[in-house]
Design an enzyme around this catalytic site. Structure first.
Site, mmCIF file in Angstrom:
data_model
loop_
_atom_site.group_PDB
_atom_site.id
_atom_site.type_symbol
_atom_site.label_atom_id
_atom_site.label_comp_id
_atom_site.label_asym_id
_atom_site.label_seq_id
_atom_site.Cartn_x
_atom_site.Cartn_y
_atom_site.Cartn_z
ATOM 1 N N HIS A 33 9.422 -19.402 -0.987
ATOM 2 C CA HIS A 33 9.688 -17.966 -0.780
ATOM 3 C C HIS A 33 8.893 -17.435 0.433
ATOM 4 O O HIS A 33 8.053 -16.540 0.285
ATOM 5 C CB HIS A 33 9.269 -17.233 -2.058
ATOM 6 C CG HIS A 33 9.742 -15.829 -2.203
ATOM 7 N ND1 HIS A 33 9.403 -14.817 -1.326
ATOM 8 C CD2 HIS A 33 10.519 -15.235 -3.145
ATOM 9 C CE1 HIS A 33 9.938 -13.692 -1.726
ATOM 10 N NE2 HIS A 33 10.631 -13.904 -2.814
ATOM 11 N N GLU A 51 14.051 -17.814 2.721
ATOM 12 C CA GLU A 51 13.609 -18.742 1.681
ATOM 13 C C GLU A 51 14.623 -19.874 1.513
ATOM 14 O O GLU A 51 15.809 -19.624 1.316
ATOM 15 C CB GLU A 51 13.464 -17.984 0.367
ATOM 16 C CG GLU A 51 12.694 -16.674 0.498
ATOM 17 C CD GLU A 51 12.990 -15.698 -0.617
ATOM 18 O OE1 GLU A 51 13.309 -16.146 -1.742
ATOM 19 O OE2 GLU A 51 12.925 -14.489 -0.359
HETATM 20 O O1 TA6 Z 1 13.517 -13.439 -2.887
HETATM 21 C C1 TA6 Z 1 13.874 -12.104 -3.033
HETATM 22 C C2 TA6 Z 1 13.421 -11.610 -4.402
HETATM 23 O O2 TA6 Z 1 14.089 -12.279 -5.427
HETATM 24 C C3 TA6 Z 1 13.633 -10.108 -4.432
HETATM 25 O O3 TA6 Z 1 14.611 -9.763 -5.386
HETATM 26 C C4 TA6 Z 1 12.256 -9.548 -4.769
HETATM 27 O O4 TA6 Z 1 12.119 -9.382 -6.153
HETATM 28 C C5 TA6 Z 1 11.351 -10.646 -4.227
HETATM 29 O O5 TA6 Z 1 12.006 -11.847 -4.589
HETATM 30 C C6 TA6 Z 1 9.907 -10.561 -4.671
HETATM 31 O O6 TA6 Z 1 9.778 -10.937 -5.998
HETATM 32 P P1 TA6 Z 1 8.273 -10.927 -6.609
HETATM 33 O O7 TA6 Z 1 8.417 -11.376 -8.028
HETATM 34 O O8 TA6 Z 1 7.439 -11.863 -5.772
HETATM 35 O O9 TA6 Z 1 7.780 -9.503 -6.449
#
Ligand code: TA6
Length: 288
Positions: free
Chosen positions: A150, A256
Site C-alpha cells: 500500500h 498499490e
Molecule cells: O487503498 C485505498 C484504501 O483502501 C482506501 O479505501 C483507504 O481506506 C485507504 O486504503 C487507507 O486505509 P487505512 O486502513 O490505512 O486507513
C-alpha cells in the site's frame, strides 16, 4: 550495510548502499523510507502514530491477509504485528536484503483462524527497491488471502502528477458503489478523492508515476500481482483520518500493487510468492 536501532520507540532496520537507503520498522515489517541519490521517494504523515499494533501512515503498509473492509479488520493484521528478522543477505551487484518472518499466533488466530507462515524480503538495490512476499499454508485446511503493498509516494503537488499504464483496464470505483468502469485515459490525473482498484493488469505492465514539476518518474513492476490501486483521500477523507494532516493530501498519492479482486486460494502445504519493483528515475540533482 545493515544497522538495527530504536526509532520512535520502535525497532527499525536501516539498509544502505553507496547510492540508496531504506528503513523498515519491525512493527508491520513496515518500510518507512526509501532514498535514492538523496531523494526520499515515500510520503510519511506528520501525524502518523508509531506504536506497536498501530499502522504507520505512509511508506509501505503491508496489507495481508485481507484488503479493505471484510471479515477481519480493514487491511488485515500483518501491518500491525511484530515481524522477526530471519536473515540478511546480498545477491551481488550492490544489493543488500533483509528477510522478515511472521507466523500465526494467538493474536492472529483469534482474528483469522488459519495457520500460515509469511516471509517478506526487502532488497535494496543501488537505484531501486525490490519486495518479495511469500506465504505458506501451514494449516490442515485450505484458505484464501489478499495482498497489497500500500505504497505512499511523495509528490510535489497532486496537480502536477499523472499515472501512465492504466488505459483500457477495468477498475472498481470505490467512490461509485464499487461499480466497474474502463479507464480511457493514457494519463490518469487526480482532481478529487480517488479510490480505484484497476484489475487484471497484464504481467510485466509498467505503471509509471510522473511528477512533471520535478521531472521525477517512478516505474512500478510486479510479478504475480494482478491489480493496482490508485488512492488519494482529498479534502474530506483527509479530515476524517486522525493520523493524517488536513493539508497533506496534495503531497502524496498511493499506487498499490496487489492481489485484490481475485483472492488466492492456498491448499495445505502450498506456497505463493509475489514480487514488486519500485524504480525511481529523476533528472533533478540530489536535494542538498
Ligand atoms: O487503498 C485505498 C484504501 O483502501 C482506501 O479505501 C483507504 O481506506 C485507504 O486504503 C487507507 O486505509 P487505512 O486502513 O490505512 O486507513
Amino acid at each position: 550495510g545493515v544497522t538495527v536501532c530504536e526509532d520512535k520507540n520502535l525497532i527499525q532496520v536501516r539498509l544502505e548502499t553507496p547510492t540508496s537507503s531504506c528503513s523498515i520498522y519491525l512493527n508491520g515489517a513496515h518500510v518507512s523510507s526509501f532514498i535514492v541519490n538523496g531523494v526520499q521517494q515515500f510520503f510519511l504523515s506528520e501525524k502518523s502514530a508509531y506504536e506497536p499494533k498501530k499502522a504507520i501512515r505512509g511508506g509501505i503498509p503491508l496489507i495481508y491477509p485481507q484488503f479493505g473492509p471484510g471479515n477481519i479488520q480493514t487491511h488485515g493484521f500483518a501491518r500491525n504485528m511484530q515481524w522477526s528478522i530471519k536473515s540478511t543477505f546480498s545477491e551481488g551487484n550492490g544489493t543488500i536484503g533483509i528477510k522478515f518472518e511472521l507466523k500465526d499466533d494467538d493474536y492472529s488466530r483469534n482474528i483469522w483462524p488459519n495457520s500460515f507462515r509469511a516471509l517478506y524480503s526487502v532488497i535494496l538495490h543501488p537505484a531501486h527497491l525490490e519486495l518479495r512476499f511469500s506465504n505458506k499454508n501451514t494449516d490442515i485446511k485450505p484458505w484464501n488471502y489478499q495482498l497489497a503493498f500500500h505504497t505512499y509516494y511523495s509528490i510535489s503537488n497532486i496537480q502536477n502528477v499523472h499515472v501512465e499504464g492504466l488505459s483500457q483496464y477495468e477498475f472498481i470505483d470505490k467512490m461509485k458503489k464499487a461499480q466497474k468502469f474502463t479507464e480511457s485515459r493514457q494519463n490518469v490525473t487526480i482532481q478529487e478523492e480517488v479510490d480505484r482498484v484497476y484489475v487484471s493488469i497484464k504481467p510485466d505492465t509498467p505503471i509509471v508515476l510522473v511528477d512533471q514539476s520535478n521531472q521525477h518518474k517512478i516505474i512500478l513492476k510486479s510479478e504475480n500481482l494482478n491489480d493496482a490501486v490508485v488512492w488519494n483521500p482529498w479534502v474530506d477523507k483527509s479530515k476524517a483520518m486522525a493520523d493524517f494532516g488536513d493539508l497533506e493530501y496534495p503531497n502524496m498519492i498511493c499506487i498499490e500493487a496487489g492481489q485484490i479482486e481475485k483472492p488466492k486460494l492456498l491448499s495445505p502445504g502450498e506456497k505463493q510468492c509475489h514480487k514488486h519493483f519500485i524504480f525511481p528515475s529523476s533528472k533533478q540533482s540530489p536535494s542538498l
